[in-house]
Design a protein around this motif. Structure first.
Motif, PDB file in Angstrom:
ATOM      1  N   SER A   1       0.828  -1.242   0.040  1.00 35.26           N
ATOM      2  CA  SER A   1       0.164  -0.192   0.095  1.00 35.26           C
ATOM      3  C   SER A   1       0.597   1.334   0.062  1.00 35.26           C
ATOM      4  CB  SER A   1      -1.087   0.032   1.132  1.00 35.26           C
ATOM      5  OG  SER A   1      -1.582  -1.087   1.213  1.00 35.26           O
ATOM      6  N   PHE A   2       2.202   1.264   0.621  1.00 33.88           N
ATOM      7  CA  PHE A   2       2.766   2.481   0.604  1.00 33.88           C
ATOM      8  C   PHE A   2       3.292   2.961  -0.809  1.00 33.88           C
ATOM      9  CE2 PHE A   2       7.102   4.797   0.891  1.00 33.88           C
ATOM     10  CZ  PHE A   2       6.828   5.621   1.449  1.00 33.88           C
ATOM     11  N   GLU A   3       3.108   4.214  -1.089  1.00 41.23           N
ATOM     12  CA  GLU A   3       3.755   4.947  -2.289  1.00 41.23           C
ATOM     13  C   GLU A   3       4.455   5.883  -1.949  1.00 41.23           C
ATOM     14  OE1 GLU A   3       3.687   3.302  -5.162  1.00 41.23           O
ATOM     15  OE2 GLU A   3       2.226   1.801  -4.649  1.00 41.23           O
ATOM     16  N   HIS A   4       5.586   6.342  -2.419  1.00 42.01           N
ATOM     17  CA  HIS A   4       6.495   7.398  -2.260  1.00 42.01           C
ATOM     18  C   HIS A   4       5.934   8.820  -2.543  1.00 42.01           C
ATOM     19  CE1 HIS A   4       9.548   4.118  -2.240  1.00 42.01           C
ATOM     20  NE2 HIS A   4      10.349   4.886  -1.732  1.00 42.01           N
ATOM     21  N   HIS A   5       4.914   8.830  -3.446  1.00 43.09           N
ATOM     22  CA  HIS A   5       4.170  10.131  -3.709  1.00 43.09           C
ATOM     23  C   HIS A   5       3.134  10.261  -3.126  1.00 43.09           C
ATOM     24  CE1 HIS A   5       2.065   7.216  -6.453  1.00 43.09           C
ATOM     25  NE2 HIS A   5       1.239   8.085  -6.348  1.00 43.09           N
ATOM     26  N   ILE A   6       2.879   9.426  -2.415  1.00 39.70           N
ATOM     27  CA  ILE A   6       1.485   9.866  -1.209  1.00 39.70           C
ATOM     28  C   ILE A   6       2.136   9.774   0.169  1.00 39.70           C
ATOM     29  CG2 ILE A   6      -0.761   8.989  -0.574  1.00 39.70           C
ATOM     30  CD1 ILE A   6      -0.950   7.228  -3.116  1.00 39.70           C
ATOM     31  N   PHE A   7       1.800  11.079   0.822  1.00 40.62           N
ATOM     32  CA  PHE A   7       2.418  11.175   2.118  1.00 40.62           C
ATOM     33  C   PHE A   7       1.067  11.294   2.954  1.00 40.62           C
ATOM     34  CE2 PHE A   7       5.258  13.014  -1.059  1.00 40.62           C
ATOM     35  CZ  PHE A   7       6.622  13.079  -0.448  1.00 40.62           C
TER      36      PHE A   7
END
Length: 403
Positions: A333-339
Motif C-alpha cells: 500500500s505504501f507509495e513514495h508520492h503519497i504522503f
C-alpha cells in the motif's frame, strides 16, 4: 586481461546503467562481471550477488542493468529515548548496506536522553552515552559500507535532558507553569547554549546534512500562555510579528549555523509554516511525517526537496500496535508520492528524495534492542524493495541459450 571460468571481475567504466551514480551492470557468463561508474555502484552490484547467492548457490546466466529509483533510502533510530549498544548500531550498518540503504539517521537526543559525549557541556550528556571516539568509529564503518550518517539533535523542543541541567532556560508560561522539553526562545542565553551544542557536534559528522529536528514546539492553541515569545517576535521582526515568527526565526538562525559549516539543514515538517514577518529559509529539506502546514505539492512547487516519512506506514513505535510499520502494508500500500494525509505529488517527482523507516522509543522499556531488531527486519526489507525498485521491471536475469 584473460579471465578464467569462475573469476569475478569488477570494473569502473561508463555506459548504460553505469551512467547512474549508484547503478551497475551485472554480467553472468562462465565469469561474473560488475561494471559501474562509481565504487558505490560496484558495491551495490556485489550486494545483489550476495542476495542471489543467498537464494541459490547457482546464479543463472545473463545480464542485468540496475539502479535505485530514489536517491535516499534511510533508517532512523531514536537513540535519544533508548540507548542502543554500539554493537547493535554496527550490526544495522551492515544490515542496511546489505539491503542497499544509504542513509542512517541518528536521532541523538530526546525526552529521556542526550547521547553524545560533550566536552563543552558535560552536564547535558546522559550516563549512557556514546563517546566521540565511538561515534567516529561508527561513521567510519558506515562510510566503508557506503552509508551516510545523518545526525539530529532536536531543538527547540524535546530538549528535556538538556534543560534538566539548565532549568532556567525552560519555557515557562503564565502562572509559572513550565512546558516540558521546550526551551525559551525569548532568552538570549537559550541561543548561546544551542549554538554551543551545534558548534561542538556539527564538525564531528563529515556528511553533508545536519538535522535540527524543530518538531512539536508548543501548539498553536497554547500561544497565549507565553507572551514573552510575542514580545521577542515584535522586538526582532517588527510590530506585525506573531509568536510563530519567533519559532521560524529560530529555524532560520539554526539553518545559518548549519550552512556556515558547509552542510544542508533537514527538519521535520510539522512546524515549518505560518508566521507573519519571518520568511522561512528556502534551502531546508522537509521530512514530511504528518499532515501539518504546507502540503507536499506546495513544498515541491517551491523547488524544495522532500522526504517521505509517512507516519501511517513508516513509524515503528515500541510496543504500540497503532504505530507499527508492517511489511505487508509497506509493500502493498505504501507509495513514495503519497504522503501522510493522504496527500500526493506526481510519481517519481525529482524533488522527492525517497523514504525512511523510523524507530521511535516513546516508551523505551517496552522492547529490548534484540526485539527491535526482530521487529524492524521485515519492514526494512519491504521498504528496501520499494525504495530501490521502479514501477516497471528493469532487473531481469536473462537465461543464456544452451550451448
Amino acid at each position: 586481461m584473460s579471465l578464467q571460468p569462475g573469476d569475478i571481475f569488477l570494473t569502473l567504466e561508463t555506459g548504460d546503467a553505469t551512467s547512474q551514480p549508484e547503478g551497475y551492470v551485472l554480467e553472468i557468463t562462465p565469469t561474473l562481471t560488475i561494471r559501474a561508474q562509481t565504487a558505490t555502484g560496484i558495491f551495490y552490484g556485489t550486494r545483489t550477488v550476495l542476495q542471489l547467492l543467498k537464494q541459490n548457490l547457482v546464479i543463472p546466466g545473463g545480464t542485468a542493468s540496475d539502479w535505485p529509483a530514489y536517491p535516499e533510502r534511510s533508517l532512523m533510530v531514536d537513540m535519544g529515548r533508548k540507548y542502543f549498544s554500539v554493537e547493535w548500531l554496527e550490526q544495522h550498518i551492515r544490515e542496511l548496506a546489505y539491503l542497499k540503504y544509504n542513509y542512517f539517521h541518528f536521532h541523538l537526543s530526546d525526552n529521556y536522553g542526550f547521547r553524545p559525549e560533550s566536552e563543552h557541556h558535560p552536564e547535558i550528556a546522559s550516563p549512557q552515552h556514546y563517546t566521540k571516539a565511538e561515534i567516529r568509529s561508527l561513521i567510519e564503518l558506515a562510510h566503508k559500507y557506503h552509508i551516510t550518517v545523518v545526525p539530529e539533535i532536536d531543538m527547540p523542543g524535546h530538549m528535556d535532558t538538556i534543560l534538566a541541567a539548565h532549568p532556567e532556560l525552560q519555557l515557562t508560561g503564565l502562572g509559572g507553569k513550565r512546558r516540558g522539553g521546550d526551551i525559551d526562545l525569548a532568552k538570549e542565553e537559550s541561543y548561546q547554549l544551542m549554538r554551543d551544542i551545534l558548534e561542538e557536534y556539527i564538525p564531528l559528522f563529515p556528511g553533508p546534512f545536519w538535522h535540527i529536528g524543530a518538531d512539536e514546539y508548543i501548539m498553536q492553541d497554547d500561544y497565549e500562555r507565553y507572551p514573552q515569545l510575542l514580545a521577542f517576535a515584535c522586538e526582532h521582526y517588527g510590530p506585525d510579528a506573531v509568536i510563530k515568527d519567533t519559532y521560524l526565526g529560530f529555524v532560520n538562525w539554526a539553518n545559518e549555523i548549519v550552512k556556515a559549516h558547509g552542510k544542508i539543514t533537514r527538519a521535520w515538517n510539522d512546524g515549518l509554516y505560518g508566521g507573519s514577518a519571518v520568511k522561512l529559509a528556502d534551502d531546508i529539506i522537509y521530512e514530511h511525517w504528518y499532515r501539518s502546514g504546507l502540503e507536499p505539492q506546495a513544498i515541491v512547487d517551491l523547488n524544495l526537496y522532500i522526504l517521505n516519512s509517512n507516519a501511517d506506514y513508516l513509524y515503528y513505535v515500541l510496543g504500540n500496535n497503532n504505530w507499527r510499520a508492517r511489511p505487508d502494508g509497506i509493500y502493498e500500500s505504501f507509495e513514495h508520492h503519497i504522503f501522510h494525509g493522504p496527500l500526493a505529488i506526481g510519481a517519481f517527482h525529482p524533488r522527492n528524495l525517497g523514504a525512511k523507516l523510523h524507530v521511535w522509543c516513546d516508551n523505551p522499556v517496552l522492547e529490548t534492542e534484540e526485539e527491535v531488531a526482530w521487529g524492524i527486519a521485515a519492514p526494512l526489507r519491504s521498504l528496501a524493495q520499494k525504495n530501490w525498485g521502479h514501477s516497471h521491471s528493469r532487473l531481469a536475469m536473462l537465461t543464456l541459450p544452451k550451448s
